[in-house]
Design a protein around this motif. Structure first.
Motif, short mmCIF file in Angstrom:
data_model
loop_
_atom_site.label_atom_id
_atom_site.label_comp_id
_atom_site.label_asym_id
_atom_site.label_seq_id
_atom_site.Cartn_x
_atom_site.Cartn_y
_atom_site.Cartn_z
N ASN A 44 -7.49 14.01 -41.42
CA ASN A 44 -6.48 13.60 -42.40
C ASN A 44 -5.08 13.71 -41.83
O ASN A 44 -4.23 12.84 -42.05
CB ASN A 44 -6.59 14.45 -43.67
N THR A 45 -4.83 14.76 -41.08
CA THR A 45 -3.52 14.97 -40.47
C THR A 45 -3.22 13.89 -39.44
O THR A 45 -2.10 13.38 -39.37
CB THR A 45 -3.44 16.36 -39.83
N ARG A 46 -4.22 13.52 -38.66
CA ARG A 46 -4.02 12.46 -37.67
C ARG A 46 -3.72 11.13 -38.35
O ARG A 46 -2.88 10.36 -37.88
CB ARG A 46 -5.27 12.32 -36.80
N GLU A 47 -4.41 10.83 -39.46
CA GLU A 47 -4.16 9.59 -40.19
C GLU A 47 -2.75 9.58 -40.78
O GLU A 47 -2.05 8.56 -40.73
CB GLU A 47 -5.20 9.40 -41.28
N LYS A 48 -2.31 10.71 -41.30
CA LYS A 48 -0.95 10.80 -41.85
C LYS A 48 0.08 10.65 -40.74
O LYS A 48 1.15 10.06 -40.95
CB LYS A 48 -0.76 12.13 -42.57
N ALA A 49 -0.21 11.17 -39.55
CA ALA A 49 0.70 11.02 -38.42
C ALA A 49 0.83 9.56 -38.01
O ALA A 49 1.92 9.09 -37.68
CB ALA A 49 0.23 11.86 -37.23
N PHE A 50 -0.28 8.81 -38.05
CA PHE A 50 -0.25 7.38 -37.72
C PHE A 50 0.65 6.64 -38.72
O PHE A 50 1.47 5.81 -38.32
CB PHE A 50 -1.66 6.80 -37.74
N VAL A 90 6.44 6.59 -29.39
CA VAL A 90 5.58 5.72 -30.19
C VAL A 90 4.42 6.47 -30.82
O VAL A 90 3.73 5.94 -31.68
CB VAL A 90 5.04 4.54 -29.35
N GLY A 91 4.18 7.71 -30.42
CA GLY A 91 3.11 8.51 -31.02
C GLY A 91 1.75 7.85 -30.84
O GLY A 91 1.33 7.56 -29.73
N THR A 107 8.13 -6.11 -43.33
CA THR A 107 6.72 -5.72 -43.26
C THR A 107 6.33 -5.39 -41.83
O THR A 107 6.94 -5.87 -40.87
CB THR A 107 5.80 -6.85 -43.77
N ILE A 108 5.30 -4.56 -41.71
CA ILE A 108 4.82 -4.12 -40.41
C ILE A 108 3.33 -4.42 -40.25
O ILE A 108 2.56 -4.28 -41.21
CB ILE A 108 5.11 -2.61 -40.20
N ASP A 109 2.97 -4.85 -39.06
CA ASP A 109 1.58 -4.94 -38.62
C ASP A 109 1.49 -3.98 -37.44
O ASP A 109 2.27 -4.12 -36.48
CB ASP A 109 1.21 -6.35 -38.17
N ALA A 110 0.57 -3.03 -37.51
CA ALA A 110 0.50 -2.02 -36.45
C ALA A 110 -0.95 -1.72 -36.09
O ALA A 110 -1.83 -1.75 -36.95
CB ALA A 110 1.20 -0.74 -36.89
N ASN A 111 -1.15 -1.43 -34.82
CA ASN A 111 -2.45 -0.97 -34.32
C ASN A 111 -2.22 0.34 -33.59
O ASN A 111 -1.15 0.57 -33.03
CB ASN A 111 -3.06 -1.99 -33.36
N GLY A 112 -3.25 1.17 -33.59
CA GLY A 112 -3.15 2.43 -32.89
C GLY A 112 -4.47 3.15 -32.90
O GLY A 112 -5.51 2.56 -33.20
N THR A 113 -4.41 4.43 -32.57
CA THR A 113 -5.63 5.24 -32.57
C THR A 113 -5.41 6.50 -33.38
O THR A 113 -4.33 7.09 -33.38
CB THR A 113 -6.02 5.64 -31.14
N VAL A 114 -6.46 6.89 -34.07
CA VAL A 114 -6.50 8.14 -34.82
C VAL A 114 -7.67 8.92 -34.24
O VAL A 114 -8.82 8.57 -34.48
CB VAL A 114 -6.67 7.90 -36.33
#
Length: 139
Positions: A44-50, A90-91, A107-114
């Motif tokens: 949950n913390t990682r998702e909130k950080a994203f 960029v975290g 608006t934002i479109d973003a990709n990343g990793t959790v």
């Protein structure tokens, strides 16, 4: 009385095997309950950080658009924000595109990793990110 207590305590040399096993079983039960819940808290913390990283990118893009007199539907990518000094850390983000919407929220479109899972956000405003939080993430 003192001699009686010293005699009784003098015979105590440590824990019995049964007592030691009972302690080990209790610790095992506590670990079995605690470890999965701690794993959920970390996720949950990682998702909130994203989501927080995405909000920071959106704020950086807003500054970029303000300084560069953006036109409607103009976009800016993460690399441009980094190279021009609007965004440093960029975290968890790997790819970001922010779209300027004249008279509306950008608006934002973003990709990343959790953790090690890829996640993304599609066409989200800062208000949506604040209201939805980690529910805004698409895995």
């Amino acid at each position: 009385m003192k001699k009686f207590l010293q005699k009784r305590l003098g015979n105590e040399k440590g824990l019995t095997l049964v007592e030691l096993l009972a302690v080990i079983v209790i610790l095992g039960i506590i670990a079995a309950i605690a470890i999965p819940s701690i794993g959920g808290i970390i996720q949950n913390t990682r998702e909130k950080a994203f989501v927080a990283d995405a909000q920071n990118a959106l704020s950086a893009a807003n500054l970029y658009f303000t300084e560069n007199n953006a036109k409607d539907k103009e976009t800016v990518k993460l690399e441009k924000l980094k190279t021009e000094g609007f965004f440093n850390d960029v975290g968890t983000l790997t790819d970001v595109t922010v779209t300027f919407n004249a008279g509306k929220e950008n608006t934002i479109d973003a990709n990343g990793t959790v953790g090690n899972k890829p996640v993304s956000l599609t066409n989200k405003t800062n208000k949506q990110l604040s209201d939805e939080g980690r529910k805004a993430i698409v895995e």
